[in-house]
Write a protein that holds these residues in place. Structure first.
Motif, mmCIF file in Angstrom:
data_model
loop_
_atom_site.group_PDB
_atom_site.id
_atom_site.type_symbol
_atom_site.label_atom_id
_atom_site.label_comp_id
_atom_site.label_asym_id
_atom_site.label_seq_id
_atom_site.Cartn_x
_atom_site.Cartn_y
_atom_site.Cartn_z
ATOM 1 N N GLU A 1 3.069 6.084 -3.127
ATOM 2 C CA GLU A 1 4.196 6.909 -3.544
ATOM 3 C C GLU A 1 4.508 6.776 -5.037
ATOM 4 O O GLU A 1 4.731 7.779 -5.723
ATOM 5 C CB GLU A 1 5.417 6.571 -2.688
ATOM 6 N N ARG A 2 4.510 5.550 -5.541
ATOM 7 C CA ARG A 2 4.788 5.376 -6.967
ATOM 8 C C ARG A 2 3.652 5.902 -7.817
ATOM 9 O O ARG A 2 3.877 6.467 -8.897
ATOM 10 C CB ARG A 2 5.026 3.896 -7.281
ATOM 11 N N GLY A 3 2.412 5.729 -7.350
ATOM 12 C CA GLY A 3 1.272 6.194 -8.112
ATOM 13 C C GLY A 3 1.238 7.708 -8.266
ATOM 14 O O GLY A 3 0.626 8.229 -9.201
ATOM 15 N N ALA B 1 9.399 10.376 9.117
ATOM 16 C CA ALA B 1 9.278 11.785 8.741
ATOM 17 C C ALA B 1 9.587 11.975 7.259
ATOM 18 O O ALA B 1 8.972 12.812 6.588
ATOM 19 C CB ALA B 1 10.222 12.633 9.593
ATOM 20 N N PHE B 2 10.535 11.191 6.736
ATOM 21 C CA PHE B 2 10.898 11.263 5.323
ATOM 22 C C PHE B 2 9.678 10.958 4.450
ATOM 23 O O PHE B 2 9.342 11.712 3.526
ATOM 24 C CB PHE B 2 12.027 10.269 5.039
ATOM 25 N N HIS B 3 9.010 9.849 4.729
ATOM 26 C CA HIS B 3 7.877 9.444 3.888
ATOM 27 C C HIS B 3 6.666 10.351 4.098
ATOM 28 O O HIS B 3 5.881 10.570 3.162
ATOM 29 C CB HIS B 3 7.534 7.984 4.162
ATOM 30 N N THR B 4 6.501 10.878 5.304
ATOM 31 C CA THR B 4 5.421 11.827 5.554
ATOM 32 C C THR B 4 5.638 13.099 4.733
ATOM 33 O O THR B 4 4.711 13.612 4.082
ATOM 34 C CB THR B 4 5.348 12.178 7.047
ATOM 35 N N SER C 1 -1.286 6.870 5.223
ATOM 36 C CA SER C 1 0.143 6.610 5.238
ATOM 37 C C SER C 1 0.668 6.562 6.669
ATOM 38 O O SER C 1 1.432 5.664 7.035
ATOM 39 C CB SER C 1 0.882 7.687 4.442
ATOM 40 N N SER C 2 0.231 7.511 7.495
ATOM 41 C CA SER C 2 0.660 7.533 8.888
ATOM 42 C C SER C 2 0.147 6.316 9.644
ATOM 43 O O SER C 2 0.861 5.729 10.462
ATOM 44 C CB SER C 2 0.168 8.811 9.569
ATOM 45 N N ALA C 3 -1.109 5.940 9.361
ATOM 46 C CA ALA C 3 -1.682 4.777 10.026
ATOM 47 C C ALA C 3 -0.921 3.510 9.676
ATOM 48 O O ALA C 3 -0.580 2.696 10.548
ATOM 49 C CB ALA C 3 -3.153 4.617 9.623
ATOM 50 N N PHE C 4 -0.618 3.338 8.391
ATOM 51 C CA PHE C 4 0.117 2.153 7.977
ATOM 52 C C PHE C 4 1.526 2.152 8.573
ATOM 53 O O PHE C 4 2.056 1.106 8.936
ATOM 54 C CB PHE C 4 0.179 2.076 6.455
ATOM 55 N N TRP C 5 2.134 3.354 8.674
ATOM 56 C CA TRP C 5 3.461 3.415 9.266
ATOM 57 C C TRP C 5 3.412 3.042 10.743
ATOM 58 O O TRP C 5 4.293 2.344 11.253
ATOM 59 C CB TRP C 5 4.064 4.810 9.082
ATOM 60 N N ASP C 6 2.376 3.483 11.447
ATOM 61 C CA ASP C 6 2.222 3.131 12.858
ATOM 62 C C ASP C 6 2.173 1.618 13.037
ATOM 63 O O ASP C 6 2.809 1.057 13.930
ATOM 64 C CB ASP C 6 0.942 3.750 13.426
ATOM 65 N N VAL D 1 0.828 -1.206 0.000
ATOM 66 C CA VAL D 1 0.000 0.000 0.000
ATOM 67 C C VAL D 1 0.860 1.253 0.000
ATOM 68 O O VAL D 1 0.601 2.206 -0.743
ATOM 69 C CB VAL D 1 -0.954 -0.012 1.215
ATOM 70 N N ARG D 2 1.900 1.277 0.826
ATOM 71 C CA ARG D 2 2.774 2.452 0.875
ATOM 72 C C ARG D 2 3.440 2.704 -0.479
ATOM 73 O O ARG D 2 3.539 3.840 -0.940
ATOM 74 C CB ARG D 2 3.839 2.270 1.957
ATOM 75 N N GLU D 3 3.892 1.638 -1.119
ATOM 76 C CA GLU D 3 4.528 1.809 -2.426
ATOM 77 C C GLU D 3 3.523 2.302 -3.467
ATOM 78 O O GLU D 3 3.847 3.148 -4.313
ATOM 79 C CB GLU D 3 5.164 0.502 -2.886
ATOM 80 N N LEU D 4 2.292 1.791 -3.403
ATOM 81 C CA LEU D 4 1.269 2.235 -4.343
ATOM 82 C C LEU D 4 0.998 3.734 -4.196
ATOM 83 O O LEU D 4 0.857 4.451 -5.196
ATOM 84 C CB LEU D 4 -0.028 1.449 -4.118
#
Length: 250
Positions: free
Chosen positions: A123-125, A166-169, A184-189, A118-121
Motif C-alpha cells: 500500500e505504501r509503495g 473490503a476496505f483494503h481490497t 493481498s487477499s491471501a495475506f488477509w486470509d 508485506v501489506r504495508e509495503l
C-alpha cells in the motif's frame, strides 16, 4: 559344471518392464500440457484415458497427479462433467502460511509480523498511484466501509473484519494488478485465521483502527500522497507494537 550353469541361468534377471513415470513426472506432464496448449482457467482437460495415453502413465498415477494439482488449484474436478484448468489462486499459499502460524506459539507471531510488513509495503509503495487512481465513487465507498466498521465497533452492526478487509481490497483495486490483489487477499486470509489465536485485540484497538482508516480516506480524498503514506504507517505501527507486546507476554 552343468549345475553351475543352470544356477547362473536361474539368476539372470527378468526383462525389465517399461518404466511408469514417477508421480512428479505426471504432475509436470499435465502442467506442461496446459502451458503448451495455452489453456486458461475453466478450459477443459483431456479425459483420464487420454491423459494416460499422452503421458504414458497408469490411471492410478494420473489420478494421484490430479489430486495434487487440485490441492494447488491448478486443476479443478467437476464431478459428472470432467477435469478443467483451475482458478490458479493462492489458496495453497494461504493454507501453508495459516498452518505455519497455528503450528507453534512462536511462529504465529512471526507470521503476523511478516503479513503486516508485506501489506504495508504493497500500500505504501503504491501511494502516489493510488491517490491518483482512486475515483470519487471509490473514495465514497471507502468512507462507507469506515462507517460500517464504526457501527460494528459500537455494537450496532456486524462484520468489522469483513469491512476492514473490503476496505483494503478496494484500496488496491485501481492498480488493476491481479497478482497484488491475490497476494493481498491471501495475506488477509492468513491474518484473519491467525489473529484470534493471539488474543491481543480489544475494543480500544478497534477504535484506533477506525480512526486510522478515516485518516486514510481523508488523505486520499485530498489527493495527498505524503499524508496517505503517513496514515498507513500510523495504521500499521500500533499493530506491530501489539504483536511485539503479546510475544513478550507469552
Amino acid at each position: 559344471m552343468a549345475v553351475g550353469q543352470r544356477a547362473i541361468r536361474r539368476a539372470e534377471p527378468e526383462p525389465k518392464a517399461v518404466r511408469q513415470p514417477l508421480r512428479q513426472e505426471v504432475v509436470d506432464g499435465i502442467k506442461s500440457y496446459i502451458l503448451r496448449n495455452e489453456l486458461r482457467p475453466g478450459d477443459p482437460l483431456p479425459t483420464e484415458p487420454a491423459l494416460c495415453e499422452a503421458l504414458g502413465a497408469s490411471r492410478s498415477s494420473v489420478r494421484e497427479a490430479i489430486r495434487i494439482l487440485t490441492a494447488l488449484d491448478i486443476v479443478e474436478v467437476r464431478h459428472g462433467h470432467g477435469t478443467y484448468v483451475g482458478r490458479l489462486s493462492l489458496s495453497a499459499l494461504v493454507e501453508s502460511l495459516a498452518f505455519r502460524g497455528l503450528l507453534s506459539p512462536d511462529d504465529d507471531f512471526q507470521v503476523m509480523s511478516d503479513l503486516i510488513e508485506v501489506r504495508e509495503l504493497f500500500e505504501r509503495g503504491m501511494a502516489e498511484r493510488l491517490v491518483e487512481a482512486l475515483s470519487d465513487e471509490q473514495i465514497d465507498r471507502l468512507a462507507n466501509l469506515v462507517d460500517e466498521m464504526r457501527r460494528a465497533g459500537a455494537g450496532e452492526g456486524h462484520g468489522f473484519v469483513e469491512a476492514d478487509r473490503a476496505f483494503h481490497t478496494l484500496l488496491l483495486a485501481p492498480l488493476g494488478n491481479d497478482l497484488i490483489g491475490q497476494l493481498s487477499s491471501a495475506f488477509w486470509d492468513v491474518y484473519v485465521i491467525v489473529a484470534p489465536h493471539l488474543d491481543v485485540f480489544t475494543h480500544e484497538h478497534e477504535a484506533a483502527t477506525i480512526a486510522n482508516h478515516q485518516r486514510i480516506v481523508d488523505a486520499v480524498r485530498d489527493r495527498d500522497a505524503a499524508e496517505f503514506a503517513a496514515a498507513l504507517s500510523e495504521h500499521y505501527e500500533p499493530v506491530r507494537q501489539r504483536i511485539a507486546e503479546a510475544r513478550a507476554r507469552r
